[in-house]
Design a protein around this motif. Structure first.
Motif, PDB file in Angstrom:
ATOM      1  N   PHE A  68       0.840  -1.207   0.000  1.00  0.00           N
ATOM      2  CA  PHE A  68       0.000   0.000   0.000  1.00  0.00           C
ATOM      3  C   PHE A  68       0.874   1.256   0.000  1.00  0.00           C
ATOM      4  O   PHE A  68       0.912   1.991   0.986  1.00  0.00           O
ATOM      5  N   PRO A  69       1.580   1.542  -1.103  1.00  0.00           N
ATOM      6  CA  PRO A  69       2.512   2.678  -1.088  1.00  0.00           C
ATOM      7  C   PRO A  69       1.837   4.037  -0.852  1.00  0.00           C
ATOM      8  O   PRO A  69       2.373   4.878  -0.136  1.00  0.00           O
ATOM      9  N   HIS A  70       0.655   4.249  -1.441  1.00  0.00           N
ATOM     10  CA  HIS A  70      -0.011   5.543  -1.267  1.00  0.00           C
ATOM     11  C   HIS A  70      -0.450   5.736   0.184  1.00  0.00           C
ATOM     12  O   HIS A  70      -0.247   6.804   0.771  1.00  0.00           O
ATOM     13  N   PHE A  71      -1.046   4.699   0.768  1.00  0.00           N
ATOM     14  CA  PHE A  71      -1.484   4.765   2.164  1.00  0.00           C
ATOM     15  C   PHE A  71      -0.295   4.970   3.099  1.00  0.00           C
ATOM     16  O   PHE A  71      -0.339   5.774   4.026  1.00  0.00           O
ATOM     17  N   TRP A  72       0.811   4.268   2.831  1.00  0.00           N
ATOM     18  CA  TRP A  72       2.008   4.382   3.665  1.00  0.00           C
ATOM     19  C   TRP A  72       2.578   5.797   3.584  1.00  0.00           C
ATOM     20  O   TRP A  72       2.978   6.370   4.603  1.00  0.00           O
ATOM     21  N   GLN A  73       2.596   6.346   2.396  1.00  0.00           N
ATOM     22  CA  GLN A  73       3.116   7.707   2.203  1.00  0.00           C
ATOM     23  C   GLN A  73       2.260   8.719   2.970  1.00  0.00           C
ATOM     24  O   GLN A  73       2.787   9.613   3.640  1.00  0.00           O
TER      25      GLN A  73
END
Length: 62
Positions: free
Chosen positions: A24-29
């Motif tokens: 989940f790159p967007h959520f992590w960012q």
């Protein structure tokens, strides 16, 4: 034997730490940008809670 357990534990930390940004790159960012805005006191409390939970899990496994 202790060496293998320690290395395995460190490897698991890397796996779990890398899981969120990979899946989940967007959520992590977004989550990291919110964490930067947090007060130091809240960050320390989250760290303390994480330490206690980890210690309890280790205690229950022993």
């Amino acid at each position: 034997m202790l060496d293998n357990i320690l290395i395995s534990a460190i490897a698991l930390v890397f796996i779990f730490e890398g899981l969120m940004p990979f899946v989940f790159p967007h959520f992590w960012q977004k989550m990291m940008s919110e964490a930067v805005k947090m007060e130091e006191k809240k960050i320390r409390l989250m760290g303390l809670i994480s330490l206690v939970v980890g210690m309890v899990i280790l205690f229950l496994m022993a």
